[in-house]
Design an enzyme around this catalytic site. Structure first.
Site, short mmCIF file in Angstrom:
data_model
loop_
_atom_site.label_atom_id
_atom_site.label_comp_id
_atom_site.label_asym_id
_atom_site.label_seq_id
_atom_site.Cartn_x
_atom_site.Cartn_y
_atom_site.Cartn_z
N LYS A 236 20.46 0.75 -4.27
CA LYS A 236 19.39 0.97 -3.29
C LYS A 236 19.73 0.18 -2.03
CE LYS A 236 15.41 3.13 -2.98
NZ LYS A 236 14.98 4.37 -3.68
N ASP B 147 14.56 7.48 1.52
CA ASP B 147 13.41 6.87 0.81
C ASP B 147 12.36 6.69 1.93
OD1 ASP B 147 12.77 5.52 -2.01
OD2 ASP B 147 11.90 4.23 -0.48
P1 NDP Z 1 7.96 8.77 3.43
O1 NDP Z 1 8.38 7.74 4.39
O2 NDP Z 1 8.32 10.19 3.71
O3 NDP Z 1 6.38 8.72 3.21
C1 NDP Z 1 5.77 7.56 2.74
C2 NDP Z 1 4.26 7.77 2.78
O4 NDP Z 1 3.61 6.70 2.14
C3 NDP Z 1 3.71 7.82 4.19
O5 NDP Z 1 2.60 8.67 4.22
C4 NDP Z 1 3.29 6.39 4.44
O6 NDP Z 1 2.24 6.27 5.40
C5 NDP Z 1 2.81 5.97 3.08
N1 NDP Z 1 3.08 4.53 2.90
C6 NDP Z 1 4.27 3.90 2.88
N2 NDP Z 1 4.14 2.57 2.73
C7 NDP Z 1 2.81 2.36 2.67
C8 NDP Z 1 2.05 1.20 2.51
N3 NDP Z 1 2.60 -0.02 2.38
N4 NDP Z 1 0.71 1.36 2.47
C9 NDP Z 1 0.14 2.60 2.58
N5 NDP Z 1 0.84 3.73 2.74
C10 NDP Z 1 2.14 3.60 2.78
O7 NDP Z 1 8.54 8.32 2.01
P2 NDP Z 1 8.76 9.19 0.69
O8 NDP Z 1 7.73 10.23 0.59
O9 NDP Z 1 10.17 9.58 0.65
O10 NDP Z 1 8.56 8.08 -0.45
C11 NDP Z 1 7.29 7.85 -1.06
C12 NDP Z 1 7.50 7.15 -2.39
O11 NDP Z 1 8.32 7.97 -3.24
C13 NDP Z 1 8.22 5.80 -2.33
O12 NDP Z 1 7.76 4.97 -3.36
C14 NDP Z 1 9.68 6.18 -2.64
O13 NDP Z 1 10.41 5.08 -3.13
C15 NDP Z 1 9.45 7.24 -3.71
N6 NDP Z 1 10.54 8.17 -3.94
C16 NDP Z 1 11.10 8.89 -2.94
C17 NDP Z 1 12.09 9.81 -3.21
C18 NDP Z 1 12.66 10.69 -2.17
O14 NDP Z 1 13.49 11.54 -2.51
N7 NDP Z 1 12.29 10.56 -0.91
C19 NDP Z 1 12.62 9.97 -4.57
C20 NDP Z 1 11.91 9.21 -5.57
C21 NDP Z 1 10.93 8.34 -5.25
P3 NDP Z 1 2.62 5.93 6.93
O15 NDP Z 1 3.38 7.12 7.43
O16 NDP Z 1 1.32 5.73 7.62
O17 NDP Z 1 3.45 4.69 6.87
O1 2IT Z 2 13.89 6.55 -5.41
C1 2IT Z 2 14.67 7.52 -5.42
O2 2IT Z 2 15.05 8.05 -6.47
C2 2IT Z 2 15.13 8.03 -4.13
N1 2IT Z 2 14.71 7.53 -3.10
C3 2IT Z 2 16.15 9.13 -4.08
C4 2IT Z 2 17.52 8.61 -4.36
C5 2IT Z 2 18.64 9.60 -4.15
O3 2IT Z 2 19.78 9.12 -4.20
O4 2IT Z 2 18.42 10.79 -3.97
#
Ligand code: NDP
Ligand code: 2IT
Length: 476
Positions: A150, A190
């Site tokens: 990561k 992420d």
């Molecule tokens: P994005 O940046 O696209 O979206 C994150 C969302 O969560 C936004 O709406 C943001 O609001 C909100 N958010 C983030 N931090 C906070 C906080 N501290 N308090 C309140 N709201 C918060 O990220 P992702 O959708 O990609 O990721 C979301 C989650 O999914 C994370 O935990 C990530 O690790 C996990 N994840 C992501 C993957 C991926 O492929 N992208 C894969 C597997 C897991 P705002 O815009 O207002 O900050």
């Molecule tokens: O938390 C996760 O699994 C991710 N942010 C995606 C990782 C990846 O390599 O696609």
């Protein structure tokens, strides 16, 4: 299918269940955590992730003490390599800005390091370590050749111009490029890192190295990306929920769903729920919770968050009957508004520890009996215990959100064979992978006499695959 017949699980290794052995295991887990806190101070999220895994492994160690004899635990909690660096970039006024950069290459027993990059002001080395640690077991559960890693930065993308984002990404890659490679380490997105950032990162890698190769996933579809990767984490979390419901002979159609977050994972969770005839009624951002009892208008949500990149509050202009609940509307209340609305299923898709014990109790009281985690470690340890005690279907993030990284591996496979697969092929594989992860978790939970505990199942099944490979590789 779970293979219980490997040499590694040989019954000869079994330890008699004597009080002495039991005590030894108690102190072992406790001592390991204490020593971790001493050697890696101030990394609370990492301790939380490690404690959950170690607690779940206790019954495995009881049956298979050779994992302890090989000191796998001491080895697996220590990253193989941690890179920390300074990122200097010029803002739009020409002023020098400085951020911290990280890449933790945690474990390469099963394949090249793989895991996303997070750009958020809250990021510390402990955040990246917790995410990298979770990634090891998640990636193992996919059954694909993926190690765990990561990275990220405490850079805050909010309020920055496109040009500033580009210069920051270029500065970040100027250090990172020397540590990554298609068979070495393959980052992705992420929080705060989506298609735009991956584009700028990729462009800088190509400029520095002159190589056009699969060193990142989540790439644009015209330049090496996989169809379906953008949607994969959200879709996968819904497929995982479908598998949990199927085990209870239920379907997702007609279910009212709570979703938190409004980013990549939340948006495509909502998209798949709508496609399957479920009714997502919430999403949230750092400013508050949006509640639309008629069901979220997906096109409007995408326009606000993917195109305009503004607050969810703007949703109310087009849909005045929806509510945007902020902390000010929720004075003195503990917990998070999104989890206090009546529904059937919950999908936490924002960030770590966004769902507390107070929230878990509200969910249970309001009739939620299925939770599928799109985010990483969104539920606190106390919240998880509430879910497990209540016996509801609870899919932990390392299982339920593995669809994103699994599809990243499909992108790597397409890059290596210079192919681009159609959506049906990618989506069929994603569905099969999510079903297989659910089966592994459920079968492993049953094997250890806790058939409804998918946390135990996920941690043991993921750990076993990594630990067996580490033993095969010798002391390295
Ligand atoms: P994005 O940046 O696209 O979206 C994150 C969302 O969560 C936004 O709406 C943001 O609001 C909100 N958010 C983030 N931090 C906070 C906080 N501290 N308090 C309140 N709201 C918060 O990220 P992702 O959708 O990609 O990721 C979301 C989650 O999914 C994370 O935990 C990530 O690790 C996990 N994840 C992501 C993957 C991926 O492929 N992208 C894969 C597997 C897991 P705002 O815009 O207002 O900050
Ligand atoms: O938390 C996760 O699994 C991710 N942010 C995606 C990782 C990846 O390599 O696609």
């Amino acid at each position: 299918m779970v293979d219980n017949n490997t040499d590694h699980n040989n019954a000869d290794h079994n330890t008699p269940d004597t009080p002495d052995n039991h005590r030894h295991l108690e102190t072992y887990v406790h001592d390991t955590l204490t020593s971790l806190k001493h050697s890696s101070p101030a990394q609370t999220e990492f301790y939380q992730a490690a404690e959950e895994v170690l607690e779940c492994l206790r019954p495995l160690f009881k049956r298979c003490p050779h994992y302890l004899e090989h000191n796998i635990i001491e080895r697996i909690v220590e990253p193989e390599r941690q890179i920390m660096f300074r990122i200097c970039w010029a803002d739009d006024n020409g002023k020098a800005q400085v951020n911290k950069g990280y890449r933790v290459q945690f474990n390469s027993a099963l394949g090249p390091y793989k895991g996303g990059l997070r750009f958020h002001p809250s990021v510390t080395s402990g955040t990246i370590k917790f995410l990298g640690f979770e990634q090891i077991f998640k990636n193992a559960l996919t059954g694909l050749p993926l190690g765990g890693g990561k990275g990220g930065s405490n850079f805050d993308p909010k309020g920055k111009s496109d040009a500033e984002i580009m210069r920051f990404c270029q500065a970040y890659m100027t250090e990172l490029y020397r540590h990554i490679g298609p068979t070495q380490d393959v980052p992705a997105g992420d929080i705060g890192v989506g298609a735009r950032e991956v584009g700028y990162l990729y462009g800088q890698y190509k400029r520095i190295t002159g190589r056009y190769e699969g060193i990142l996933t989540g790439k644009g579809l015209e330049w090496g990306g996989s169809i379906g990767r953008k949607e994969a984490t959200g879709y996968g979390a819904v497929y995982f929920a479908q598998n949990m419901l199927k085990a209870r002979r239920e379907t997702i159609e007609g279910k009212t769903c709570l979703v938190s977050g409004a980013g990549n994972v939340a948006i495509y969770t909502i998209e798949k729920l709508l496609e399957l005839g479920a009714k997502p009624i919430t999403c949230s951002d750092s400013g508050g919770t949006l509640h639309d009892p008629e069901g979220i208008d997906l096109a409007l949500l995408k326009d606000i968050k993917e195109v305009k990149r503004t607050s969810l509050e703007d949703y109310l202009t087009a849909r005045p009957d929806a509510r945007y609940i902020t902390a000010a509307d929720y004075p003195g209340e503990e917990g998070h508004a999104v989890w206090h609305i009546k529904a059937d299923i919950a999908f936490p898709c924002a960030t770590q520890n966004e769902l507390t014990a107070v929230d878990a109790e509200a969910l249970l009281k309001n009739g939620v009996d299925c939770v599928s985690e799109g985010a990483n470690m969104p539920s606190t340890a106390d919240a998880i215990n509430r879910f497990l005690d209540a016996g509801i279907a609870y899919g932990p993030g390392k299982a339920a959100n593995a669809g994103g990284v699994a599809t990243s591996q499909l992108e790597m496979a397409q890059n290596n064979s210079m192919e681009q697969w159609p959506l049906e092929k990618v989506d069929d594989k994603l569905k099969a992978i999510m079903a297989d992860i659910h089966e592994q978790c459920a079968e492993t939970a049953a094997e250890f006499d806790e058939p409804t505990n998918l946390v135990l199942g996920a941690n043991i099944a993921g750990f076993r695959r990594v630990a067996d490979a580490m033993i095969d590789h010798g002391i390295v």
